[in-house]
Design a protein around this motif. Structure first.
Motif, PDB file in Angstrom:
ATOM      1  N   UNK A  50       0.834  -1.196   0.000  1.00 19.48           N
ATOM      2  CA  UNK A  50       0.000   0.000   0.000  1.00 19.48           C
ATOM      3  C   UNK A  50       0.868   1.245   0.000  1.00 19.48           C
ATOM      4  N   UNK A  51       0.539   2.199  -0.879  1.00 22.61           N
ATOM      5  CA  UNK A  51       1.284   3.448  -1.019  1.00 22.61           C
ATOM      6  C   UNK A  51       2.768   3.201  -1.288  1.00 22.61           C
ATOM      7  N   UNK A  52       3.067   2.145  -2.037  1.00 22.31           N
ATOM      8  CA  UNK A  52       4.446   1.871  -2.412  1.00 22.31           C
ATOM      9  C   UNK A  52       5.271   1.182  -1.350  1.00 22.31           C
ATOM     10  N   UNK A  53       4.632   0.646  -0.328  1.00 20.17           N
ATOM     11  CA  UNK A  53       5.353  -0.033   0.744  1.00 20.17           C
ATOM     12  C   UNK A  53       6.037  -1.290   0.210  1.00 20.17           C
ATOM     13  N   UNK A  93      16.957  19.273  -6.513  1.00 20.01           N
ATOM     14  CA  UNK A  93      16.536  17.895  -6.759  1.00 20.01           C
ATOM     15  C   UNK A  93      15.849  17.281  -5.546  1.00 20.01           C
ATOM     16  N   UNK A  94      16.460  17.388  -4.396  1.00 22.17           N
ATOM     17  CA  UNK A  94      15.889  16.743  -3.215  1.00 22.17           C
ATOM     18  C   UNK A  94      14.541  17.345  -2.833  1.00 22.17           C
ATOM     19  N   UNK A  95      14.391  18.640  -3.047  1.00 23.06           N
ATOM     20  CA  UNK A  95      13.102  19.280  -2.742  1.00 23.06           C
ATOM     21  C   UNK A  95      12.021  18.786  -3.699  1.00 23.06           C
ATOM     22  N   UNK A  96      12.382  18.575  -4.966  1.00 18.71           N
ATOM     23  CA  UNK A  96      11.418  18.050  -5.929  1.00 18.71           C
ATOM     24  C   UNK A  96      10.977  16.643  -5.521  1.00 18.71           C
ATOM     25  N   UNK A  97      11.926  15.792  -5.166  1.00 17.61           N
ATOM     26  CA  UNK A  97      11.583  14.428  -4.754  1.00 17.61           C
ATOM     27  C   UNK A  97      10.712  14.452  -3.499  1.00 17.61           C
ATOM     28  N   UNK A  98      11.056  15.311  -2.555  1.00 18.46           N
ATOM     29  CA  UNK A  98      10.269  15.411  -1.320  1.00 18.46           C
ATOM     30  C   UNK A  98       8.845  15.836  -1.622  1.00 18.46           C
ATOM     31  N   UNK A  99       8.679  16.793  -2.545  1.00 21.68           N
ATOM     32  CA  UNK A  99       7.337  17.248  -2.912  1.00 21.68           C
ATOM     33  C   UNK A  99       6.555  16.140  -3.605  1.00 21.68           C
ATOM     34  N   UNK A 100       7.223  15.384  -4.483  1.00 20.26           N
ATOM     35  CA  UNK A 100       6.552  14.280  -5.169  1.00 20.26           C
ATOM     36  C   UNK A 100       6.160  13.172  -4.188  1.00 20.26           C
ATOM     37  N   UNK A 101       6.933  13.043  -3.101  1.00 14.75           N
ATOM     38  CA  UNK A 101       6.682  11.989  -2.110  1.00 14.75           C
ATOM     39  C   UNK A 101       5.776  12.441  -0.973  1.00 14.75           C
ATOM     40  N   UNK A 103       3.290  12.682   1.657  1.00 11.08           N
ATOM     41  CA  UNK A 103       2.352  11.639   2.088  1.00 11.08           C
ATOM     42  C   UNK A 103       0.892  12.045   1.981  1.00 11.08           C
ATOM     43  N   UNK A 104       0.632  13.337   1.804  1.00 14.10           N
ATOM     44  CA  UNK A 104      -0.744  13.789   1.656  1.00 14.10           C
ATOM     45  C   UNK A 104      -1.274  13.689   0.241  1.00 14.10           C
ATOM     46  N   UNK A 105      -0.396  13.307  -0.710  1.00 13.27           N
ATOM     47  CA  UNK A 105      -0.810  13.223  -2.103  1.00 13.27           C
ATOM     48  C   UNK A 105      -1.661  11.982  -2.360  1.00 13.27           C
ATOM     49  N   UNK A 106      -2.674  12.139  -3.171  1.00 12.33           N
ATOM     50  CA  UNK A 106      -3.496  11.000  -3.577  1.00 12.33           C
ATOM     51  C   UNK A 106      -2.670  10.086  -4.472  1.00 12.33           C
ATOM     52  N   UNK A 107      -2.752   8.786  -4.246  1.00 11.03           N
ATOM     53  CA  UNK A 107      -2.021   7.841  -5.059  1.00 11.03           C
ATOM     54  C   UNK A 107      -0.530   7.812  -4.796  1.00 11.03           C
ATOM     55  N   UNK A 108      -0.125   8.286  -3.648  1.00 11.18           N
ATOM     56  CA  UNK A 108       1.309   8.346  -3.345  1.00 11.18           C
ATOM     57  C   UNK A 108       1.923   6.945  -3.355  1.00 11.18           C
ATOM     58  N   UNK A 109       3.191   6.871  -3.762  1.00  5.85           N
ATOM     59  CA  UNK A 109       3.876   5.579  -3.825  1.00  5.85           C
ATOM     60  C   UNK A 109       5.360   5.705  -3.499  1.00  5.85           C
ATOM     61  N   UNK A 110       5.851   6.930  -3.354  1.00  9.29           N
ATOM     62  CA  UNK A 110       7.281   7.141  -3.120  1.00  9.29           C
ATOM     63  C   UNK A 110       7.560   7.089  -1.626  1.00  9.29           C
ATOM     64  N   UNK A 112      10.235   6.712   1.761  1.00  8.39           N
ATOM     65  CA  UNK A 112      11.509   7.342   2.103  1.00  8.39           C
ATOM     66  C   UNK A 112      12.673   6.532   1.543  1.00  8.39           C
ATOM     67  N   UNK A 113      12.541   5.209   1.523  1.00  7.06           N
ATOM     68  CA  UNK A 113      13.594   4.356   0.968  1.00  7.06           C
ATOM     69  C   UNK A 113      13.792   4.641  -0.522  1.00  7.06           C
ATOM     70  N   UNK A 114      12.692   4.770  -1.256  1.00  8.76           N
ATOM     71  CA  UNK A 114      12.773   5.064  -2.689  1.00  8.76           C
ATOM     72  C   UNK A 114      13.341   6.468  -2.906  1.00  8.76           C
ATOM     73  N   UNK A 115      12.866   7.433  -2.123  1.00  5.59           N
ATOM     74  CA  UNK A 115      13.363   8.803  -2.265  1.00  5.59           C
ATOM     75  C   UNK A 115      14.869   8.861  -2.044  1.00  5.59           C
ATOM     76  N   UNK A 116      15.354   8.199  -1.023  1.00  5.76           N
ATOM     77  CA  UNK A 116      16.794   8.201  -0.733  1.00  5.76           C
ATOM     78  C   UNK A 116      17.579   7.531  -1.858  1.00  5.76           C
TER      79      UNK A 116
END
Length: 224
Positions: A50-53, A93-101, A103-110, A112-116
């Motif tokens: 769930x949510x990319x877990x 770059x890191x701010x973009x990834x953080x924004x994409x990840x 947790x309040x986004x619908x359909x989130x899947x990124x 912290x492990x993937x972001x790192x």
């Protein structure tokens, strides 16, 4: 130019994957050599929970959503607002990834492990962000993986109307800068929204041929 990483211990072999099967493997790791090998094979990671877990799944969609360089469709209304945005590369770059990840986004899947993992890939020179700014404020952007003439888009976000669209147009301009027809924008899955920009579906076998051509093309100067 970034230096290719050492070989990974994992093998991405799609020869026995049935047509129409998107999930091609589970497990492995998210280290730079593994991600580099995966993208070169036409595979990308996303958790199957769930949510990319976890566990990490490895995906090669069939059909695959792509945008060929030169095929971008930009509406008249979007053209009018593009001058409102300042397009930058790899300044946050890191701010973009953080924004994409977020947790309040619908359909989130990124996760912290993937972001790192993508931050590590960015530091190695293979992952990049294209950002939309207004008055020195980051209002949208996208990130993905660039190898040769391939840009494999991962995610995008916006904090202002049309900001992510402006980033997409900016990315296409970077890929089309020297008119190399082998360059390819991979969007993974075609959605109705992406279809309005000219994204089409191709069979996995066709994508793999296009991918090999793209990998032989030069890296766009903005990412070199």
């Amino acid at each position: 130019m970034p230096t290719p990483p050492p070989p990974t211990a994992w093998v991405f072999d799609l020869s026995r994957v049935p047509e129409g099967e998107d999930l091609v493997g589970i497990g492995a790791d998210l280290e730079v050599p593994t991600l580099y090998a995966a993208y070169r094979a036409g595979v990308f990671p996303m958790g199957v929970g769930e949510h990319g877990a976890p566990p990490i799944g490895w995906w090669s969609p069939d059909p695959r959503g792509i945008l060929r360089v030169g095929d971008l469709a930009v509406s008249r209304s979007l053209r009018k607002v593009l001058p409102r945005f300042d397009i930058r590369v790899d300044t946050a770059f890191e701010e973009v990834v953080t924004a994409c990840a977020d947790p309040g986004r619908r359909g989130r899947w990124i996760t912290s492990e993937v972001a790192q993992a993508y931050v590590r890939l960015h530091r190695a020179g293979w992952a990049h962000s294209v950002e939309a700014w207004q008055q020195d404020r980051l209002v949208g952007g996208l990130y993905g993986v660039a190898i040769g003439g391939l840009f494999a888009g991962e995610s995008m976000f916006h904090r202002a109307r049309d900001a992510s669209k402006a980033a997409l147009v900016g990315l296409h301009r970077l890929l089309a800068a020297d008119a190399d027809p082998r360059r390819l924008l991979d969007v993974q899955w075609r959605t109705e929204h992406l279809a309005t920009f000219g994204v089409t579906n191709v069979r996995r076998s066709v994508y793999r041929d296009l991918l090999q051509d793209a990998l032989r093309a030069p890296l766009p100067a903005a990412f070199a």
